[in-house]
Design a protein around this motif. Structure first.
Motif, PDB file in Angstrom:
ATOM      1  N   PHE A 265       0.817  -1.170   0.233  1.00  0.00           N
ATOM      2  CA  PHE A 265      -0.016   0.103  -0.002  1.00  0.00           C
ATOM      3  C   PHE A 265       0.943   1.263  -0.011  1.00  0.00           C
ATOM      4  O   PHE A 265       1.853   1.141   0.661  1.00  0.00           O
ATOM      5  N   ILE A 266       0.352   2.280  -0.711  1.00  0.00           N
ATOM      6  CA  ILE A 266       1.058   3.524  -0.683  1.00  0.00           C
ATOM      7  C   ILE A 266       0.162   4.587  -0.640  1.00  0.00           C
ATOM      8  O   ILE A 266      -0.936   4.585  -1.458  1.00  0.00           O
ATOM      9  N   SER A 267       0.511   5.574   0.451  1.00  0.00           N
ATOM     10  CA  SER A 267      -0.496   6.947   0.361  1.00  0.00           C
ATOM     11  C   SER A 267      -0.573   7.720  -0.727  1.00  0.00           C
ATOM     12  O   SER A 267       0.306   7.633  -1.632  1.00  0.00           O
ATOM     13  N   ARG A 268      -1.398   8.695  -0.791  1.00  0.00           N
ATOM     14  CA  ARG A 268      -1.693   9.542  -1.984  1.00  0.00           C
ATOM     15  C   ARG A 268      -0.387  10.150  -2.465  1.00  0.00           C
ATOM     16  O   ARG A 268       0.044  10.247  -3.497  1.00  0.00           O
ATOM     17  N   GLY A 269       0.396  10.671  -1.461  1.00  0.00           N
ATOM     18  CA  GLY A 269       1.393  11.387  -1.646  1.00  0.00           C
ATOM     19  C   GLY A 269       2.804  10.741  -1.924  1.00  0.00           C
ATOM     20  O   GLY A 269       3.721  11.119  -2.158  1.00  0.00           O
TER      21      GLY A 269
ATOM     22  N   SER B 194       4.116   9.195   0.947  1.00  0.00           N
ATOM     23  CA  SER B 194       4.942   9.325   2.087  1.00  0.00           C
ATOM     24  C   SER B 194       5.106   7.989   3.054  1.00  0.00           C
ATOM     25  O   SER B 194       5.651   7.687   3.876  1.00  0.00           O
ATOM     26  N   ARG B 195       3.809   7.302   2.911  1.00  0.00           N
ATOM     27  CA  ARG B 195       3.730   6.038   3.799  1.00  0.00           C
ATOM     28  C   ARG B 195       3.450   4.882   2.914  1.00  0.00           C
ATOM     29  O   ARG B 195       2.735   4.965   1.885  1.00  0.00           O
ATOM     30  N   THR B 196       4.193   3.784   3.219  1.00  0.00           N
ATOM     31  CA  THR B 196       4.124   2.554   2.658  1.00  0.00           C
ATOM     32  C   THR B 196       3.898   1.480   3.542  1.00  0.00           C
ATOM     33  O   THR B 196       4.506   1.601   4.830  1.00  0.00           O
ATOM     34  N   TYR B 197       3.081   0.449   3.245  1.00  0.00           N
ATOM     35  CA  TYR B 197       3.065  -0.780   4.121  1.00  0.00           C
ATOM     36  C   TYR B 197       3.135  -2.012   3.196  1.00  0.00           C
ATOM     37  O   TYR B 197       2.696  -1.920   2.060  1.00  0.00           O
TER      38      TYR B 197
ATOM     39  N   TYR C 162      -2.411  -7.334  -9.198  1.00  0.00           N
ATOM     40  CA  TYR C 162      -3.263  -6.253  -9.511  1.00  0.00           C
ATOM     41  C   TYR C 162      -3.081  -5.027  -8.826  1.00  0.00           C
ATOM     42  O   TYR C 162      -2.666  -4.943  -7.551  1.00  0.00           O
ATOM     43  N   CYS C 163      -3.243  -3.909  -9.439  1.00  0.00           N
ATOM     44  CA  CYS C 163      -3.258  -2.755  -8.915  1.00  0.00           C
ATOM     45  C   CYS C 163      -4.808  -2.078  -8.429  1.00  0.00           C
ATOM     46  O   CYS C 163      -5.635  -2.399  -9.355  1.00  0.00           O
ATOM     47  N   ALA C 164      -4.871  -1.396  -7.499  1.00  0.00           N
ATOM     48  CA  ALA C 164      -6.256  -0.930  -7.275  1.00  0.00           C
ATOM     49  C   ALA C 164      -6.219   0.528  -6.451  1.00  0.00           C
ATOM     50  O   ALA C 164      -4.859   0.579  -5.839  1.00  0.00           O
ATOM     51  N   THR C 165      -7.024   1.231  -6.472  1.00  0.00           N
ATOM     52  CA  THR C 165      -7.158   2.432  -5.934  1.00  0.00           C
ATOM     53  C   THR C 165      -8.111   2.614  -4.956  1.00  0.00           C
ATOM     54  O   THR C 165      -9.163   1.928  -4.987  1.00  0.00           O
ATOM     55  N   THR C 166      -8.014   3.415  -3.773  1.00  0.00           N
ATOM     56  CA  THR C 166      -8.971   3.582  -2.805  1.00  0.00           C
ATOM     57  C   THR C 166      -9.118   4.946  -2.372  1.00  0.00           C
ATOM     58  O   THR C 166      -8.296   5.873  -2.241  1.00  0.00           O
ATOM     59  N   THR C 167     -10.419   5.505  -1.930  1.00  0.00           N
ATOM     60  CA  THR C 167     -10.896   6.491  -1.485  1.00  0.00           C
ATOM     61  C   THR C 167     -10.813   6.534   0.233  1.00  0.00           C
ATOM     62  O   THR C 167     -10.939   7.434   0.869  1.00  0.00           O
ATOM     63  N   TYR C 168     -10.607   5.347   0.655  1.00  0.00           N
ATOM     64  CA  TYR C 168     -10.629   5.288   2.121  1.00  0.00           C
ATOM     65  C   TYR C 168      -9.810   6.067   2.990  1.00  0.00           C
ATOM     66  O   TYR C 168      -8.525   6.353   2.074  1.00  0.00           O
ATOM     67  N   ASN C 169      -9.830   6.624   4.076  1.00  0.00           N
ATOM     68  CA  ASN C 169      -9.026   7.723   4.507  1.00  0.00           C
ATOM     69  C   ASN C 169      -7.890   7.332   5.213  1.00  0.00           C
ATOM     70  O   ASN C 169      -7.123   8.506   5.246  1.00  0.00           O
ATOM     71  N   SER C 170      -7.693   5.837   5.243  1.00  0.00           N
ATOM     72  CA  SER C 170      -6.251   5.708   5.744  1.00  0.00           C
ATOM     73  C   SER C 170      -5.838   4.408   5.243  1.00  0.00           C
ATOM     74  O   SER C 170      -6.378   3.874   4.266  1.00  0.00           O
TER      75      SER C 170
ATOM     76  N   THR D  90      -5.282   0.955   4.459  1.00  0.00           N
ATOM     77  CA  THR D  90      -6.287  -0.646   4.506  1.00  0.00           C
ATOM     78  C   THR D  90      -5.557  -1.629   3.741  1.00  0.00           C
ATOM     79  O   THR D  90      -5.072  -1.424   2.462  1.00  0.00           O
ATOM     80  N   ALA D  91      -5.768  -2.729   4.019  1.00  0.00           N
ATOM     81  CA  ALA D  91      -5.216  -3.864   3.308  1.00  0.00           C
ATOM     82  C   ALA D  91      -6.147  -4.821   2.821  1.00  0.00           C
ATOM     83  O   ALA D  91      -6.096  -5.995   2.176  1.00  0.00           O
ATOM     84  N   SER D  92      -7.553  -4.447   2.959  1.00  0.00           N
ATOM     85  CA  SER D  92      -8.697  -5.089   2.703  1.00  0.00           C
ATOM     86  C   SER D  92      -9.008  -4.903   1.067  1.00  0.00           C
ATOM     87  O   SER D  92      -9.397  -3.543   0.894  1.00  0.00           O
ATOM     88  N   PRO D  93      -9.102  -5.831   0.211  1.00  0.00           N
ATOM     89  CA  PRO D  93      -9.457  -5.426  -1.245  1.00  0.00           C
ATOM     90  C   PRO D  93     -11.004  -4.911  -1.373  1.00  0.00           C
ATOM     91  O   PRO D  93     -11.186  -4.271  -2.129  1.00  0.00           O
ATOM     92  N   ARG D  94     -11.833  -5.076  -0.231  1.00  0.00           N
ATOM     93  CA  ARG D  94     -13.227  -4.631  -0.341  1.00  0.00           C
ATOM     94  C   ARG D  94     -13.148  -3.036  -0.230  1.00  0.00           C
ATOM     95  O   ARG D  94     -14.158  -2.737  -0.467  1.00  0.00           O
ATOM     96  N   ASP D  95     -11.961  -2.566   0.339  1.00  0.00           N
ATOM     97  CA  ASP D  95     -11.860  -1.017   0.544  1.00  0.00           C
ATOM     98  C   ASP D  95     -11.378  -0.463  -0.886  1.00  0.00           C
ATOM     99  O   ASP D  95     -11.347   0.711  -0.922  1.00  0.00           O
ATOM    100  N   PHE D  96     -11.092  -1.235  -1.636  1.00  0.00           N
ATOM    101  CA  PHE D  96     -10.830  -0.577  -3.172  1.00  0.00           C
ATOM    102  C   PHE D  96     -11.740  -0.754  -4.037  1.00  0.00           C
ATOM    103  O   PHE D  96     -12.140  -1.915  -4.225  1.00  0.00           O
ATOM    104  N   GLY D  97     -11.987   0.332  -4.668  1.00  0.00           N
ATOM    105  CA  GLY D  97     -12.903   0.630  -5.470  1.00  0.00           C
ATOM    106  C   GLY D  97     -12.533   0.223  -7.086  1.00  0.00           C
ATOM    107  O   GLY D  97     -13.605  -0.079  -8.127  1.00  0.00           O
ATOM    108  N   SER D  98     -11.373   0.715  -7.454  1.00  0.00           N
ATOM    109  CA  SER D  98     -10.898   0.481  -8.788  1.00  0.00           C
ATOM    110  C   SER D  98      -9.972  -0.377  -8.902  1.00  0.00           C
ATOM    111  O   SER D  98      -8.854  -0.332  -8.465  1.00  0.00           O
TER     112      SER D  98
END
Length: 123
Positions: free
Chosen positions: A49-53, A55-58, A94-102, A104-112
């Motif tokens: 996972f990587i944040s919008r900007g 700066s954070r990776t998991y 697969y790559c995916a994006t999420t509008t979740y605000n923090s 998350t590692a759950s595929p259900r939180d990724f919309g695209s």
């Protein structure tokens, strides 16, 4: 946002590959991004996972220290650098994006989702 993942292929164990995820349609930097994988007969699992900007990776424990996620928002592209590949890394990625605000590692939180790219690691 529409996503297209590419860069997969056949590689020997110990080798490296870099996956790319090209985004179009909406502002890429509005979304956190993740990489997931699904091996044959198994459920889709979180990889990184990587944040919008950027700066954070998991990472999943299974890839920590071997894989690196990054993004170039100016190019609307995300990346997954995979080193020291193992046969158990074989999967469709697969790559995916999420509008979740923090984070998350759950595929259900990724919309695209991108269409997936196959990585095969031979022993």
């Amino acid at each position: 946002v529409q996503l297209q993942a590419y860069g997969g292929g056949l590689v020997q164990a110990g080798g490296s590959l870099r996956l790319s995820c090209a985004a179009s349609g909406r502002t890429f930097n509005a979304y956190h991004m993740g990489w997931f994988r699904q091996a044959s007969g198994k459920e889709r699992e979180f990889v990184a996972f990587i944040s919008r900007g950027g700066s954070r990776t998991y990472y999943a424990e299974s890839v920590k220290g071997r894989f690196a996620i990054s993004r170039d928002n100016a190019k609307n592209t995300g990346y997954l650098q995979m080193n020291s590949l193992k046969p158990e890394d074989t999967a469709v990625y697969y790559c995916a994006t999420t509008t979740y605000n923090s984070y998350t590692a759950s595929p259900r939180d990724f919309g695209s989702w991108g269409q997936g790219t196959l990585v095969t690691v031979s022993s």
